[in-house]
Design a protein around this motif. Structure first.
Motif, PDB file in Angstrom:
ATOM      1  N   THR A 133      -1.067   2.826   9.997  1.00  0.00           N
ATOM      2  CA  THR A 133       0.125   2.786   9.150  1.00  0.00           C
ATOM      3  C   THR A 133       1.027   1.576   9.372  1.00  0.00           C
ATOM      4  O   THR A 133       0.899   1.185  10.643  1.00  0.00           O
ATOM      5  CB  THR A 133       0.719   4.126   8.901  1.00  0.00           C
ATOM      6  N   TYR A 134       1.974   1.457   8.625  1.00  0.00           N
ATOM      7  CA  TYR A 134       3.044   0.550   8.955  1.00  0.00           C
ATOM      8  C   TYR A 134       4.012   0.852   9.955  1.00  0.00           C
ATOM      9  O   TYR A 134       5.130   1.409   9.544  1.00  0.00           O
ATOM     10  CB  TYR A 134       3.376  -0.293   7.581  1.00  0.00           C
ATOM     11  N   SER A 135       3.685   1.231  10.991  1.00  0.00           N
ATOM     12  CA  SER A 135       4.677   1.916  12.170  1.00  0.00           C
ATOM     13  C   SER A 135       4.984   0.852  12.998  1.00  0.00           C
ATOM     14  O   SER A 135       4.512  -0.253  13.186  1.00  0.00           O
ATOM     15  CB  SER A 135       3.719   3.034  12.593  1.00  0.00           C
ATOM     16  N   ALA A 182       3.393  -7.168   2.987  1.00  0.00           N
ATOM     17  CA  ALA A 182       2.088  -6.174   3.259  1.00  0.00           C
ATOM     18  C   ALA A 182       2.892  -4.564   3.205  1.00  0.00           C
ATOM     19  O   ALA A 182       2.338  -3.719   2.468  1.00  0.00           O
ATOM     20  CB  ALA A 182       1.383  -6.331   3.956  1.00  0.00           C
ATOM     21  N   ARG A 183       3.983  -4.656   3.762  1.00  0.00           N
ATOM     22  CA  ARG A 183       4.640  -3.228   3.802  1.00  0.00           C
ATOM     23  C   ARG A 183       5.089  -2.870   2.412  1.00  0.00           C
ATOM     24  O   ARG A 183       4.910  -1.644   2.277  1.00  0.00           O
ATOM     25  CB  ARG A 183       5.594  -3.301   4.934  1.00  0.00           C
ATOM     26  N   ASN A 220     -11.210   3.287   2.763  1.00  0.00           N
ATOM     27  CA  ASN A 220     -10.280   2.299   2.834  1.00  0.00           C
ATOM     28  C   ASN A 220     -10.062   1.823   4.196  1.00  0.00           C
ATOM     29  O   ASN A 220      -9.687   0.716   4.461  1.00  0.00           O
ATOM     30  CB  ASN A 220      -9.197   2.233   1.739  1.00  0.00           C
ATOM     31  N   LEU A 221     -10.074   2.596   5.232  1.00  0.00           N
ATOM     32  CA  LEU A 221      -9.657   2.420   6.289  1.00  0.00           C
ATOM     33  C   LEU A 221     -10.823   1.588   7.180  1.00  0.00           C
ATOM     34  O   LEU A 221     -10.944   1.250   8.203  1.00  0.00           O
ATOM     35  CB  LEU A 221      -9.101   3.734   7.235  1.00  0.00           C
ATOM     36  N   PHE A 281      -4.842  -5.688   2.360  1.00  0.00           N
ATOM     37  CA  PHE A 281      -5.132  -4.961   1.146  1.00  0.00           C
ATOM     38  C   PHE A 281      -5.896  -3.586   1.185  1.00  0.00           C
ATOM     39  O   PHE A 281      -5.333  -2.575   0.711  1.00  0.00           O
ATOM     40  CB  PHE A 281      -5.952  -6.139   0.524  1.00  0.00           C
ATOM     41  N   PHE A 282      -6.840  -3.478   2.168  1.00  0.00           N
ATOM     42  CA  PHE A 282      -7.149  -2.155   2.346  1.00  0.00           C
ATOM     43  C   PHE A 282      -6.388  -1.051   3.000  1.00  0.00           C
ATOM     44  O   PHE A 282      -6.634   0.143   2.714  1.00  0.00           O
ATOM     45  CB  PHE A 282      -8.551  -2.112   2.873  1.00  0.00           C
ATOM     46  N   LEU A 283      -5.440  -1.635   3.775  1.00  0.00           N
ATOM     47  CA  LEU A 283      -4.759  -0.576   4.635  1.00  0.00           C
ATOM     48  C   LEU A 283      -3.489  -0.298   3.422  1.00  0.00           C
ATOM     49  O   LEU A 283      -3.147   1.042   3.294  1.00  0.00           O
ATOM     50  CB  LEU A 283      -4.139  -1.461   5.705  1.00  0.00           C
TER      51      LEU A 283
END
Length: 570
Positions: free
Chosen positions: A317-319, A339-340, A417-418, A460-462
């Motif tokens: 995740t965008y952490s 992307a975020r 998707n992951l 993209f997939f994330l």
């Protein structure tokens, strides 16, 4: 009594248990109770929730900036603050949830959480003001000594615990009590699915915009002015938020009915101790704390809740951890920011997709079990229309079936998707994981990533995996709202919050142990494994509740139709 009547009585009894057993009198409620929530009530509810969420998200990010400004040469203060907040959530979230469940007056409960949160934020803002002013003034040691600064920071930590717990209490009171009680019946314009989606949309928008706004303010002015603005926003919104909540309470008769507090029997150990003794009080607190967890694991819906909580151990995740790795791996800050933002837009879109998906999947006729009762229907038979399913509370059952199905679609979408994300992370070459300071700075300033195709696959997939995550989050939230007794909704959610914090803490511990950039691929693989475990656990629960995962008979009919059409074509 026939078996059909027994099933009807069982379902009716279960519905009575799960309904909001809060009626203080046998008097029937007004017509507005039957017609559900009105537009005016909904908008006042949204405004109150927006102000709460906005202030919570603003202070959550602003405190990070203030801590960095107060202690610019170390990460110790920031780490201490994060650990204290996490431990407070782990230890006391279930207690806050039990307090929300047992408080009879809904408006006073919600107002108390709002007021405590505002007082703690305003008081902390005052302390931050003096700390930051001391650090930005010439001769800061004269203005604010180190001992005074640390003392004020200690008070801020205490206020941070109050702020964290009051924010949790506010969410529990609003989402698990206020909104559930005030929502209209399933299928109405402001039913629980609609309210949950809009309120989550508000939360995600605040999560996206609040950090950007406070960053712009601090960058354009100073940290000291940022502190003033944060305190001023909390002060200005306090009265408006209380007024909007009171207006919803005034207009909704169901909210005004006091809750009935159920008191369980005391244990033998507690009865043997003097009521005024310290041991009695400690034992009573521990027994209640343990009872919360016992009720959690005895609930019908604890597996979906645990599956959702377990996802917080994932770093995909965008952490902060993932972003730090991406910078070390050669991706530019500009690309990560874009992307975020794209991921945030996908997250917000889940609040639009979920009500549509639940509505569509609720219409699908089910094959298998409904809450453990075999209810196989024959779509080709006219008698099936007046069969067993009509004796169930059809609308509620259909909505729960739609939630279960959509939740399975959501978490499966996230898992699928992951897979490309993990493959992309494993494809990063060792040369791209250098950690020298000049290299990191150049990548922050660089406009593009070194591997465009790899960057596209990764981001993209994330980003689109976030759609499945938040669909699963929304459906699980409503399942825990509707499938738990009214007297245990908030305490159940409080235990869930404790597990969320626990798994979040475990994520950071794993990142500390596997701290080298080249080891991140193993953390990513473990994160994928955690998502797979959650998916399997939830799928097993759906199988148990519905009796199936896939309508194989419909797939067979579809294949037969295709064969017939091919024959006609030939």
């Amino acid at each position: 009594m026939s078996s059909l009547e027994e099933i009807e009585l069982e379902v009716t009894t279960r519905g009575d248990v799960q309904s909001d057993r809060t009626s203080a009198s046998p008097q029937p409620l007004s017509d507005s109770h039957q017609n559900g929530m009105t537009r005016s009530q909904a908008w006042n509810l949204y405004v109150s929730h927006f102000l709460s969420t906005w202030n919570i998200r603003t202070y959550e990010f602003a405190a990070i900036i203030f801590t960095a400004a107060a202690y610019p040469d170390t990460l110790i203060a920031s780490s201490i603050r994060g650990i204290v907040r996490t431990l407070a959530s782990i230890c006391f979230s279930s207690i806050v949830g039990r307090w929300v469940d047992h408080a009879p007056h809904r408006l006073k409960t919600l107002s108390s959480t709002i007021s405590v949160n505002r007082i703690s934020v305003i008081s902390a803002a005052v302390l931050w003001f003096f700390i930051v002013r001391g650090n930005t003034t010439q001769g800061s040691l004269e203005s604010t000594s180190s001992i005074t600064r640390d003392t004020m920071f200690g008070l801020i930590l205490f206020l941070g615990v109050l702020e964290t717990l009051s924010a949790s209490g506010n969410m529990l009171s609003m989402e698990r009590d206020f909104a559930v009680t005030a929502a209209g019946p399933d299928g109405q314009p402001y039913d629980l699915t609609h309210l949950n989606s809009v309120m989550r949309r508000i939360d995600l928008i605040c999560k996206l915009i609040a950090p950007i706004l406070i960053s712009v303010i601090v960058s354009a002015t100073s940290v000291q002015i940022g502190v003033v603005i944060v305190g001023a926003m909390s002060t200005a919104s306090w009265g408006v938020e209380l007024l909007c909540a009171k207006r919803v309470w005034d207009l909704n008769p169901r909210l005004r009915v006091l809750k009935t507090i159920e008191i369980g029997d005391s244990s033998t150990l507690l009865q043997s101790l003097p009521p005024s003794s310290s041991c009695h009080k400690i034992s009573q607190a521990l027994c209640r704390y343990g009872q919360d967890f016992e009720n959690y694991f005895s609930s019908e819906v604890w597996i979906p809740s645990m599956s959702l909580s377990f996802l917080h151990i994932s770093v995909l995740t965008y952490s902060a951890t993932f972003i730090t790795f991406l910078l070390n791996a050669g991706f530019s800050l500009d690309l990560i920011t874009i992307a975020r933002a794209a991921g945030s837009i996908v997250e917000i879109s889940s609040t639009v997709v979920t009500p549509i998906g639940v509505h569509y999947l609720s219409k699908t006729k089910g094959y298998g079990r409904l809450r453990g009762v075999v209810t196989r229907t024959n779509e080709d038979s006219e008698d099936s229309g007046v069969g067993l399913l009509e004796r169930f509370p059809e609308q509620q059952t259909a909505t729960e079936a739609g939630l279960e199905r959509l939740g399975l679609w959501g978490i499966s979408w996230q898992l699928l998707n992951l897979l490309p994300v993990v493959l992309a992370l494993w494809s990063l070459s060792p040369e791209t994981t250098t950690t020298t300071l000049p290299t990191i700075i150049s990548r922050i300033l660089g406009p593009i990533a070194p591997q465009p195709l790899l960057a596209f696959t990764l981001f993209f997939f994330l980003s689109i995996s976030r759609l499945g995550l938040w669909i699963f989050d929304l459906t699980t939230q409503q399942l825990t709202q509707t499938m738990n007794p009214a007297s245990q909704r908030s305490s159940f959610a409080g235990v869930e919050y404790s597990f969320v914090s626990l798994f979040g803490l475990a994520q950071h511990v794993v990142a500390i142990v596997l701290h080298r950039p080249e080891q991140f691929k193993w953390i990513a693989l473990m994160s994928l494994g955690a998502t797979a475990i959650s998916t399997v656990a939830y799928a097993g629960w759906v199988w148990k509740m519905r009796g199936h995962l896939v309508h194989w008979e419909r797939i067979g009919k579809g294949c037969e139709c295709v064969k017939v059409r091919l024959r006609h074509v030939r």
